[in-house]
Design an enzyme around this catalytic site. Sequence first.
Site, PDB file in Angstrom:
ATOM      1  N   SER A 188      89.891  73.622  71.816  1.00 44.70           N
ATOM      2  CA  SER A 188      88.768  73.972  70.986  1.00 44.70           C
ATOM      3  C   SER A 188      88.960  73.801  69.431  1.00 44.70           C
ATOM      4  CB  SER A 188      88.437  75.469  71.423  1.00 44.70           C
ATOM      5  OG  SER A 188      87.288  75.812  71.280  1.00 44.70           O
ATOM      6  N   ASP A 219      82.275  74.017  81.194  1.00 36.09           N
ATOM      7  CA  ASP A 219      82.745  74.844  79.861  1.00 36.09           C
ATOM      8  C   ASP A 219      81.395  75.048  79.181  1.00 36.09           C
ATOM      9  OD1 ASP A 219      83.422  75.231  77.071  1.00 36.09           O
ATOM     10  OD2 ASP A 219      84.950  73.604  77.346  1.00 36.09           O
ATOM     11  N   HIS A 244      85.846  77.189  79.620  1.00 41.95           N
ATOM     12  CA  HIS A 244      86.625  76.837  78.363  1.00 41.95           C
ATOM     13  C   HIS A 244      88.094  77.328  78.074  1.00 41.95           C
ATOM     14  CE1 HIS A 244      86.249  75.414  74.220  1.00 41.95           C
ATOM     15  NE2 HIS A 244      86.597  76.736  73.678  1.00 41.95           N
TER      16      HIS A 244
END
Length: 273
Positions: A95, A224, A253
């Site tokens: 991320s 995600d 995610h």
Amino acid sequence: MPYLTTADGAEIFYKDWGTGQPIIFSHGWPLNSDAWDVEMKLAADNGFRAIAHDRRGHGRSTSTYTGNDMDTYAADLAALVDALNLTDIILVGHSTGGGEVVRFAAQHGAGRVVKIATAGAVPPVMVKSDTNPEGTPIEVFDSIRAGVLADRSQFYQDLSAQFFGTNREGSTISQGQRDQFWRQGMQVGLAAAYDCVKAFSETDFTEDLKALDVPIFIAQGADDQIVPIDDAAMKSINLVKNGTLKVYPGAPHGIAGSYQQELDKDLLEFWLS
């Protein structure tokens, strides 16, 4: 506990497990290095030196009011690499951490970084603009900032559902996993949590991706809900010179459950290749 003091006085906490070729792990927002413990053990158990830091403002690092931006994050990582005198480095970022390692590699890692792996990473750029019309509207990120300011404890509890996909039928992610997300989120300083939203959503990594000439493994879950795959991995793979893309069907995610098990197998294969 080991700490590095940066040029502006921030103390950056880091973990350093095992010996061998170094693998540096960079966490997502609003987490800290604890998010990588399973992968760090996997790396150390397989002959690597696993290193992970708490980004400034996060976890056990200094709760900074300034410097909560991607250039400073990358500079902090460069300071850690210098302090530990690391070479032949493999980078792993999730991320926001995916953005951090990409910027570090492009701007500080020449001759030191040999491989990069990202998962659900924010590059090339998340926010919608005239040059990125497929991006996420700024109002989405404004709502994240508002949630952090208004009641961040409840906000992190609610966000964990989207993060791990527990709002999808058939999810097997435990309440404990969601509680761990909340626990780490509550360790982030308010200023850092707020400012990092701009850092992960508005930083443009396009030129950083183009500059990379080492192998990069780009992984992302097809479901995600935090970083839309069509505006992230699907674009990034077309910007790098030596990339491999893997999409995990139905995966969220957050790195947990069956997604984590499959991703970790692929990461280990990439590290050893």
